[in-house]
Design a protein around this motif. Structure first.
Motif, PDB file in Angstrom:
ATOM      1  N   CYS A   1      -6.258   4.273   5.862  1.00 52.75           N
ATOM      2  CA  CYS A   1      -5.926   2.931   6.324  1.00 52.75           C
ATOM      3  C   CYS A   1      -7.154   2.159   6.830  1.00 52.75           C
ATOM      4  O   CYS A   1      -7.103   0.936   6.970  1.00 52.75           O
TER       5      CYS A   1
ATOM      6  N   CYS B   1       0.814  -1.226   0.000  1.00 54.95           N
ATOM      7  CA  CYS B   1       0.000   0.000   0.000  1.00 54.95           C
ATOM      8  C   CYS B   1       0.849   1.278   0.000  1.00 54.95           C
ATOM      9  O   CYS B   1       1.836   1.386   0.736  1.00 54.95           O
TER      10      CYS B   1
ATOM     11  N   CYS C   1       1.421   1.658   9.022  1.00 52.70           N
ATOM     12  CA  CYS C   1       2.791   2.124   8.795  1.00 52.70           C
ATOM     13  C   CYS C   1       3.162   3.137   9.860  1.00 52.70           C
ATOM     14  O   CYS C   1       2.311   3.889  10.343  1.00 52.70           O
TER      15      CYS C   1
HETATM   16 FE1  SF4 Z   1      -1.412   2.326   3.303  1.00 53.95          FE
HETATM   17 FE2  SF4 Z   1      -2.185   2.352   5.839  1.00 53.95          FE
HETATM   18 FE3  SF4 Z   1       0.393   2.337   5.270  1.00 53.95          FE
HETATM   19 FE4  SF4 Z   1      -1.036   4.532   4.787  1.00 53.95          FE
HETATM   20  S1  SF4 Z   1      -0.622   3.628   6.811  1.00 53.95           S
HETATM   21  S2  SF4 Z   1       0.436   3.584   3.393  1.00 53.95           S
HETATM   22  S3  SF4 Z   1      -3.030   3.637   4.175  1.00 53.95           S
HETATM   23  S4  SF4 Z   1      -1.075   0.696   4.831  1.00 53.95           S
END
Ligand code: SF4
Ligand code: URA
Length: 258
Positions: free
Chosen positions: A167, A79, A151
């Motif tokens: 997210c 992602c 993340c």
């Molecule tokens: Fe994707 Fe969630 Fe990571 Fe943002 S925090 S890049 S939405 S997985």
């Protein structure tokens, strides 16, 4: 005799409260009526998203809705939907028993989690493991642990509402796949994103909320407890409430009648 549980409680600094709570341990849990907020008409169709989750996150809800665990995990690994992807070492999907009755939800990965790819493996995680052990639970056994964002926010800052919203479809699908009996929101970020409220932990804890049909309890985040030792007593009350509530849920009791 000093049991392993006594040792854990002592380590947590909970012994004195345990003794005190033994007095109050058996009256019925003061469960107030469900206080979750139903989404208003026109809200995005997510229990875990804020107002920012409009188009992109909305589309991802559609995409994730049919995913199984492995597909969802792969989607999270790849992602780039929010800015947090740029500085992560890796995303942190979640860990535990995919048939768990318990779902614990934290805020987001810290430095150690970012390095190891697993939630709550740093100092706060050690406290969380001890909190779980104090009510007879273990990471990975009937327990699943996830975060609002997958993340690491730089400098361990609180995730921004837009990041949490982007997210949200992943957490939404994790909840959908897991179908836990009970969700425990750890700290304000989890509580505010799940329940869509700005209310304090102090005002949200101690009662059962409704996460679209799943009971949800709120308690303090372990990292907060490491800095605010005096609130460990309240966290212990919350854990006892959660344990007793789970017993009722497993016995098929209607928790709203308590
Ligand atoms: Fe994707 Fe969630 Fe990571 Fe943002 S925090 S890049 S939405 S997985
Ligand atoms: N704090 C969180 O909220 N989640 C983690 O995974 C680690 C620390």
């Amino acid at each position: 005799m000093t049991t392993r549980r006594d040792l854990i409680l002592r380590e947590l600094g909970l012994v004195q409260w345990r003794l005190r709570s033994a007095v109050a341990a058996h009256p019925p849990i003061p469960l107030s009526p469900v206080s979750g907020q139903a989404p208003a008409a026109g809200d995005p169709p997510s229990a875990v998203s804020g107002p920012e989750s409009v188009t992109a996150a909305g589309e991802r809800i559609g995409a994730t809705a049919a995913m199984d665990w492995r597909q969802l995990e792969a989607a999270v690994q790849a992602c780039t939907a929010c800015a947090l992807h740029a500085r992560r070492r890796q995303s942190v999907f979640g860990v535990g028993d995919e048939q768990a009755d318990w779902l614990l939800i934290g805020e987001g990965p810290g430095a150690e989690e970012d390095e190891r790819g697993e939630p709550f493996v740093g100092q706060a995680g050690r406290l969380l493991d001890n909190m779980l052990a104090s009510i007879g639970l273990r990471r990975g056994q009937d327990v699943y642990i996830a975060n609002v964002v997958k993340c690491r926010p730089p400098g361990n800052r609180v995730p921004e509402p837009g990041e949490a919203a982007q997210c949200a479809p992943y957490l939404e699908r994790q909840i959908g796949l897991l179908r836990p009996r009970l969700v425990v929101a750890l700290g304000r970020t989890a509580a505010s994103n799940l329940l869509r409220t700005d209310a304090s932990i102090a005002s949200l804890r101690g009662r059962v909320h409704d996460l679209r049909g799943t009971p949800l309890l709120v308690t303090y985040h372990p990292a907060y407890l490491l800095r605010n030792l005096s609130d460990k007593a309240k966290a212990w009350e919350d854990l006892c409430m959660a344990r007793d509530l789970m017993a009722k849920l497993k016995a098929g009791q209607d928790i709203l009648d308590c």
